[in-house]
Scaffold this active site. Structure first.
Site, PDB file in Angstrom:
ATOM      1  N   LYS A 231       0.833  -1.203   0.000  1.00  0.00           N
ATOM      2  CA  LYS A 231       0.000   0.000   0.000  1.00  0.00           C
ATOM      3  C   LYS A 231       0.869   1.255   0.000  1.00  0.00           C
ATOM      4  O   LYS A 231       0.620   2.197  -0.753  1.00  0.00           O
ATOM      5  CB  LYS A 231      -0.967   0.041   1.189  1.00  0.00           C
ATOM      6  CG  LYS A 231      -1.768   1.356   1.179  1.00  0.00           C
ATOM      7  CD  LYS A 231      -3.117   1.327   1.833  1.00  0.00           C
ATOM      8  CE  LYS A 231      -3.838   2.657   1.577  1.00  0.00           C
ATOM      9  NZ  LYS A 231      -5.112   2.784   2.270  1.00  0.00           N
ATOM     10  N   ASN A 249      -8.427  -0.007  -5.614  1.00  0.00           N
ATOM     11  CA  ASN A 249      -9.875  -0.242  -5.654  1.00  0.00           C
ATOM     12  C   ASN A 249     -10.251  -1.597  -6.231  1.00  0.00           C
ATOM     13  O   ASN A 249     -11.436  -1.878  -6.430  1.00  0.00           O
ATOM     14  CB  ASN A 249     -10.554   0.838  -6.500  1.00  0.00           C
ATOM     15  CG  ASN A 249     -11.092   1.947  -5.628  1.00  0.00           C
ATOM     16  OD1 ASN A 249     -11.384   1.732  -4.449  1.00  0.00           O
ATOM     17  ND2 ASN A 249     -11.223   3.112  -6.208  1.00  0.00           N
TER      18      ASN A 249
HETATM   19  N1  LIG Z   1      -8.595   5.868   5.657  1.00  0.00           N
HETATM   20  C1  LIG Z   1      -8.570   4.851   4.822  1.00  0.00           C
HETATM   21  O1  LIG Z   1      -7.741   4.805   3.906  1.00  0.00           O
HETATM   22  C2  LIG Z   1      -9.532   3.721   5.027  1.00  0.00           C
HETATM   23  C3  LIG Z   1      -9.370   2.529   4.306  1.00  0.00           C
HETATM   24  C4  LIG Z   1     -10.260   1.492   4.540  1.00  0.00           C
HETATM   25  C5  LIG Z   1     -11.288   1.636   5.470  1.00  0.00           C
HETATM   26  N2  LIG Z   1     -11.431   2.805   6.149  1.00  0.00           N
HETATM   27  C6  LIG Z   1     -12.499   2.971   7.152  1.00  0.00           C
HETATM   28  O2  LIG Z   1     -12.287   2.033   8.190  1.00  0.00           O
HETATM   29  C7  LIG Z   1     -13.541   1.767   8.828  1.00  0.00           C
HETATM   30  C8  LIG Z   1     -13.653   0.280   9.071  1.00  0.00           C
HETATM   31  O3  LIG Z   1     -12.602  -0.123   9.919  1.00  0.00           O
HETATM   32  P1  LIG Z   1     -12.609  -1.524  10.690  1.00  0.00           P
HETATM   33  O4  LIG Z   1     -12.974  -2.597   9.752  1.00  0.00           O
HETATM   34  O5  LIG Z   1     -11.339  -1.603  11.419  1.00  0.00           O
HETATM   35  O6  LIG Z   1     -13.869  -1.393  11.661  1.00  0.00           O
HETATM   36  P2  LIG Z   1     -14.074  -0.670  13.062  1.00  0.00           P
HETATM   37  O7  LIG Z   1     -13.045   0.341  13.328  1.00  0.00           O
HETATM   38  O8  LIG Z   1     -15.488  -0.245  13.090  1.00  0.00           O
HETATM   39  O9  LIG Z   1     -13.839  -1.875  14.100  1.00  0.00           O
HETATM   40  C9  LIG Z   1     -14.705  -2.998  14.062  1.00  0.00           C
HETATM   41  C10 LIG Z   1     -15.063  -3.464  15.477  1.00  0.00           C
HETATM   42  O10 LIG Z   1     -13.948  -4.119  16.053  1.00  0.00           O
HETATM   43  C11 LIG Z   1     -13.717  -3.622  17.368  1.00  0.00           C
HETATM   44  N3  LIG Z   1     -12.290  -3.802  17.609  1.00  0.00           N
HETATM   45  C12 LIG Z   1     -11.265  -3.085  17.082  1.00  0.00           C
HETATM   46  N4  LIG Z   1     -10.090  -3.617  17.441  1.00  0.00           N
HETATM   47  C13 LIG Z   1     -10.374  -4.686  18.218  1.00  0.00           C
HETATM   48  C14 LIG Z   1      -9.579  -5.654  18.884  1.00  0.00           C
HETATM   49  N5  LIG Z   1      -8.245  -5.654  18.767  1.00  0.00           N
HETATM   50  N6  LIG Z   1     -10.206  -6.609  19.605  1.00  0.00           N
HETATM   51  C15 LIG Z   1     -11.554  -6.635  19.677  1.00  0.00           C
HETATM   52  N7  LIG Z   1     -12.365  -5.772  19.054  1.00  0.00           N
HETATM   53  C16 LIG Z   1     -11.772  -4.805  18.335  1.00  0.00           C
HETATM   54  C17 LIG Z   1     -14.207  -2.214  17.321  1.00  0.00           C
HETATM   55  O11 LIG Z   1     -14.530  -1.768  18.621  1.00  0.00           O
HETATM   56  C18 LIG Z   1     -15.435  -2.348  16.435  1.00  0.00           C
HETATM   57  O12 LIG Z   1     -16.538  -2.789  17.191  1.00  0.00           O
HETATM   58  C19 LIG Z   1     -14.608   2.350   7.947  1.00  0.00           C
HETATM   59  O13 LIG Z   1     -15.089   3.540   8.529  1.00  0.00           O
HETATM   60  C20 LIG Z   1     -13.879   2.674   6.648  1.00  0.00           C
HETATM   61  O14 LIG Z   1     -14.439   3.761   5.969  1.00  0.00           O
HETATM   62  C21 LIG Z   1     -10.569   3.840   5.944  1.00  0.00           C
END
Ligand SMILES: NC(=O)c1ccc[n+]([C@@H]2O[C@H](COP(=O)([O-])OP(=O)(O)OC[C@H]3O[C@@H](n4cnc5c(N)ncnc54)[C@H](O)[C@@H]3O)[C@@H](O)[C@H]2O)c1
Ligand SMILES: [Zn+2]
Length: 367
Positions: A231, A249
């Site tokens: 990345k 993408n």
């Molecule tokens: N900025 C970017 O380039 C980029 C790229 C991809 C996705 N995103 C964003 O990322 C978000 C999704 O992120 P995600 O999939 O990490 O979901 P999230 O941050 O919502 O986390 C998912 C769940 O896992 C829990 N959690 C996190 N770490 C944990 C751990 N170690 N142990 C237990 N539970 C844990 C959190 O509390 C939450 O309930 C979206 O908002 C998306 O738009 C941003």
């Protein structure tokens, strides 16, 4: 994840004119104070987390305080709904009340939701303060913590208000993944498979031969590192998404269509929709770019073994998926751009692939 703990590899990430260290390893949450204090300008750290990672955030805070830093903790409820302007205001006001200054830092401890929200706060508070990413989901490690995109959602659309803001430090503790629910882990793995397809057949073969997640700590560290390098290399060549960055993408055009058509939430999670989107993109690549069908077969096997869907539920309408793809933020003025593969490691952006082919590729996902 095995419980082996120890510092792992360190890398310098270079994006645009900016360079910062990235540390990977087991147990690094407890080393955050030692890792940040030599880089910090001010003593203050605004630690943002959600209520799903309280235990990790408490360890991070203890480590920072032990290093003589002053921690201001702000929590938000877990879930995408917290990625809002309302929370941005709440967090910025908490920072102001506690006297967080221009030379202090914001530290995001959590998944991609927390990373995007806290990252945007860092970009906006007093016109920008230092940012540290401590991603705790597999998706956040391999995707959202690298690249410098931050954003919150509007009711009108996801990630509609945001900024590019690079961190000063990224720390990935792979043992944090021990508590991550299996479904979330699998979702992050869909992005890992995407990187393997973009990187080339070596990485794909290694995914085929590796035991299902999580596997040993060292192996997971290597896997995360490989994704991060992929990345970072793509983003470094194209920080503002004019060209090569669009290849990230892969699988996301159809994936977003499936996510939107099933109404986000109780349908497919993002990574699950990407799993199906990857297979559709590979099918189209066979038809239009001469991709060898064995690539799709191996990919399907890897996704399936990691608990990701490889067949579209029969109740999901192909027309709804196509309509949602047309509404996507990234679909430019009537043209539907899709990332296809000539071979693993050889992605290309195809402008408006023939609609009947796209439809057929989605229909074939029903198996
Ligand atoms: N900025 C970017 O380039 C980029 C790229 C991809 C996705 N995103 C964003 O990322 C978000 C999704 O992120 P995600 O999939 O990490 O979901 P999230 O941050 O919502 O986390 C998912 C769940 O896992 C829990 N959690 C996190 N770490 C944990 C751990 N170690 N142990 C237990 N539970 C844990 C959190 O509390 C939450 O309930 C979206 O908002 C998306 O738009 C941003
Ligand atoms: Zn994604």
């Amino acid at each position: 994840v095995s419980t082996a703990v120890g510092a792992g590899p360190t890398r310098t990430i270079r994006i645009g004119g900016h360079a910062y260290p990235l540390h990977l390893g087991g147990g690094l949450i407890d080393a955050l104070g030692a890792l940040w204090s030599p880089l910090a300008a001010g003593r203050g750290v605004l630690l943002v987390s959600d209520d799903g990672v309280d235990a990790l955030a408490a360890r991070a805070a203890a480590s920072l305080e032990a290093a003589g830093l002053r921690v201001i903790r702000v929590g938000v409820p877990a879930g995408e709904a917290s990625k809002s302007l309302g929370q941005v205001e709440r967090i910025c006001r908490a920072a102001a009340v506690e006297g967080l200054r221009r030379d202090d830092a914001v530290m995001a401890v959590g998944g991609g939701m927390v990373g995007d929200l806290a990252g945007f706060v860092a970009a906006a508070y007093q016109r920008g303060v230092r940012l540290v990413h401590v991603p705790t989901t597999l998706l956040a490690m391999v995707d959202s913590a690298i690249g410098g995109k931050t954003a919150v959602d509007l009711p009108e659309g996801k990630n509609y208000v945001g900024a590019f803001w690079q961190p000063e430090l990224v720390v990935m503790d792979v043992t944090a993944l021990e508590t991550l629910p299996a479904r979330e882990l699998a979702c992050g793995f869909a992005e890992v498979v995407k990187y393997a397809l973009l990187r080339g057949s070596d990485m794909l073969a290694r995914l085929r031969d590796r035991p299902p997640l999580p596997g040993p700590c060292e192996a997971l560290t290597d896997l995360v590192l490989e994704c991060v390098e992929q990345k970072a290399a793509v983003v470094a060549s194209d920080e503002r998404e004019a060209g090569p960055r669009a290849t990230l993408n892969l699988g996301h055009t159809v994936g977003h269509g499936i996510e939107a058509a099933t109404g986000y939430g109780d349908g497919y999670l993002h990574g699950e929709a990407v799993s199906l989107g990857l297979l559709a993109a590979l099918r189209l690549s066979e038809r239009h770019e001469g991709l060898h069908p064995a690539v799709r077969e191996v990919t399907r096997e890897i996704l399936d073994r990691h608990g990701l869907p490889t067949r579209l539920r029969p109740d999901v309408g192909v027309d709804e998926v196509l309509a949602a793809m047309g509404r996507d933020k990234k679909a430019q003025a009537g043209a539907l751009n899709m990332v296809l593969l000539a071979a693993p490691g050889r992605p290309l952006v195809r402008r408006s692939p023939p609609l009947p082919s796209v439809r057929a590729a989605i229909e074939e996902l029903r198996g």
